[in-house]
Design a protein around this motif. Structure first.
Motif, short mmCIF file in Angstrom:
data_model
loop_
_atom_site.label_atom_id
_atom_site.label_comp_id
_atom_site.label_asym_id
_atom_site.label_seq_id
_atom_site.Cartn_x
_atom_site.Cartn_y
_atom_site.Cartn_z
N LYS A 1 16.99 16.42 -39.75
CA LYS A 1 16.93 16.17 -41.10
C LYS A 1 17.97 15.10 -41.38
N ASP A 2 18.51 15.39 -40.25
CA ASP A 2 19.92 13.86 -40.70
C ASP A 2 19.29 12.76 -39.87
N ALA A 3 18.27 12.53 -39.52
CA ALA A 3 17.89 10.83 -38.94
C ALA A 3 16.44 10.76 -40.24
N ASP A 4 15.49 11.71 -40.38
CA ASP A 4 14.71 11.39 -41.00
C ASP A 4 13.83 12.85 -41.09
N ASP A 5 13.20 13.16 -42.72
CA ASP A 5 12.98 14.84 -43.37
C ASP A 5 10.79 14.77 -42.08
N GLU A 6 11.05 13.57 -41.59
CA GLU A 6 9.11 14.12 -41.07
C GLU A 6 9.50 14.41 -39.30
N ILE A 7 8.53 14.98 -38.48
CA ILE A 7 8.62 14.46 -37.69
C ILE A 7 8.41 12.93 -36.69
N GLN A 8 9.02 12.87 -36.37
CA GLN A 8 9.38 11.58 -35.34
C GLN A 8 8.69 11.64 -33.98
N ALA A 9 7.65 10.59 -33.49
CA ALA A 9 7.32 11.00 -32.27
C ALA A 9 7.22 9.08 -31.80
N SER A 10 7.28 9.89 -30.38
CA SER A 10 6.38 8.65 -29.67
C SER A 10 6.24 9.18 -27.78
N GLN A 11 4.62 7.94 -27.84
CA GLN A 11 4.25 7.66 -26.33
C GLN A 11 3.70 7.09 -25.78
N ALA A 12 3.83 6.74 -24.56
CA ALA A 12 3.94 5.99 -23.65
C ALA A 12 3.14 6.72 -22.20
N LEU A 13 2.24 5.30 -21.77
CA LEU A 13 1.35 5.48 -21.17
C LEU A 13 1.22 4.58 -19.81
N ALA A 14 2.25 4.55 -18.68
CA ALA A 14 3.09 3.27 -17.61
C ALA A 14 1.82 3.61 -15.59
N LEU A 15 1.75 2.48 -15.43
CA LEU A 15 1.44 2.08 -14.01
C LEU A 15 2.42 1.49 -13.94
N GLY A 16 3.27 1.62 -12.73
CA GLY A 16 4.69 1.35 -11.80
C GLY A 16 4.58 1.62 -10.59
N VAL A 17 5.82 0.98 -10.12
CA VAL A 17 5.86 1.50 -9.04
C VAL A 17 7.33 2.27 -8.93
N ALA A 18 7.27 3.12 -7.88
CA ALA A 18 8.41 4.32 -8.16
C ALA A 18 9.07 4.03 -6.58
N PHE A 19 10.25 4.47 -6.26
CA PHE A 19 11.28 4.73 -5.47
C PHE A 19 11.69 6.50 -5.34
N THR A 20 11.93 6.68 -4.82
CA THR A 20 12.71 7.67 -4.73
C THR A 20 13.55 8.08 -3.56
N PHE A 21 15.08 8.02 -3.39
CA PHE A 21 15.98 8.52 -2.16
C PHE A 21 16.48 9.86 -2.24
N PRO A 22 16.44 10.62 -1.53
CA PRO A 22 15.89 10.53 0.13
C PRO A 22 14.55 10.65 -0.22
N ARG A 23 13.63 10.19 0.63
CA ARG A 23 12.36 10.45 0.77
C ARG A 23 12.42 11.43 1.60
#
Length: 331
Positions: free
Chosen positions: A309-331
């Motif tokens: 409520k300090d930012a907005d009286d209603e629910i804020q929402a966001s959504q994203a769908l992405a296709l990408g490249v990912a690296f994880t260390f250590p493998r």
């Protein structure tokens, strides 16, 4: 006379046989005698065996127990689209790029533990004849130390920092020209939360923190005061740049591979200030569903739901769908 001698000889031989037979069948008392029988009737050769000692040098293994588990993930997403001027189906040329860095370090030894997790997200999109817009922007750093009390319960203390990298705008059109109005930037707002309490962790992929003693500081280090698009001013008084709250907090985390090569990660946070528990309760839910296509490529679906409520009286929402490249260390 000769016949008498032969008879005497025969009598002597017969008497000797009888005497010998009687001697062979005389019973012998074996009580108290030690009689050792050989296991094998075959003759065996015994003797002195000589042993020569061999000196074996000690082997020193230069290995240490590592109580740390460290994992770093780096992801890059790129989306692009272009259309000719006579493309009848309609469309707009666009270019979008996003990046994610997730670092997690965990220490476990006996009944003590420490976990530090950093999430850095940033992305932008540029459409033709429009202003650049952010698609994601977040700085999140969570640190937690815990002491094991029983099989599933821990006493914990945590410090969490959250803000953003870049300026945030609200967009509108004036005289058919797109305009932008500043609503946020780095450390405007910024959040620092300290919490102590008890954590319930029955399994490795799920945990819930119950922060009975929680303090939260909200920062507005720059004069970002937008009454039109942010009338609540993030809960900070007009003449101040800082606000402190004492509250009760619950934080639940879920991180598990639900299917083959499909991982679900979720974090729910509830914040109840002690000075206004009935009129102000903050909620935030972050969900990430990641599917690993191969060693490098993955598909990620993310969603955020926020009620503050300090930012907005209603629910804020966001959504994203992405296709990408990912690296994880250590493998």
């Amino acid at each position: 006379m000769k016949s008498f001698n032969i008879c005497l000889l025969l009598l002597f031989i017969t008497s000797s046989s009888l005497i010998a037979q009687e001697i062979d069948t005389v019973p012998i008392e074996t009580k108290g005698m030690e009689i050792k029988l050989k296991r094998s009737p075959l003759p065996s050769r015994t003797g002195i065996l000589n042993y020569t000692p061999v000196k074996i040098p000690p082997v020193v293994i230069a290995e240490k127990v590592n109580y740390w588990k460290v994992r770093t993930s780096v992801g890059i997403n790129l989306n692009q689209g272009s259309f000719s001027n006579n493309w009848k189906a309609g469309g707009v040329n666009s270019l979008a790029i996003g990046g994610l860095i997730n670092y997690r370090a965990e220490y476990r030894k006996e009944g003590y533990g420490y976990v530090s997790e950093v999430m850095l997200e940033y992305g932008k999109v540029k459409n033709k004849d429009q202003l650049q817009k952010k698609t994601r922007d977040r700085i999140f750093w969570d640190n937690k130390a815990d002491l094991r009390l029983s099989k599933s319960w821990y006493f914990f203390g945590s410090v969490t920092f959250e803000s953003q990298f870049d300026k945030g705008y609200a967009y509108f059109r004036e005289n058919n020209v797109e305009q932008a109005s500043l609503v946020s930037k780095f450390m405007a707002p910024g959040y620092l939360t300290e919490s102590i309490g008890f954590e319930y962790r029955p399994v490795g992929y799920f945990s819930t923190r119950i922060g009975t003693g929680t303090a939260k500081q909200t920062f507005l280090l720059d004069n970002v005061r937008n009454k039109k698009y942010n009338p609540g001013n993030y809960g900070v008084d007009t003449l101040k740049n800082f606000k402190n709250e004492l509250a009760f907090q619950i934080v639940s985390n879920f991180d598990k591979q639900i299917f083959k090569n499909v991982n679900l990660k979720a974090r729910y946070q509830m914040f109840i200030p002690y000075d206004r528990p009935l009129v102000h309760v903050d909620h935030r839910l972050d969900v990430e569903l990641r599917s690993q296509i191969n060693r490098l490529m993955n598909v990620t679906l993310t969603g955020v739901g926020l009620f503050d409520k300090d930012a907005d009286d209603e629910i804020q929402a966001s959504q994203a769908l992405a296709l990408g490249v990912a690296f994880t260390f250590p493998r």
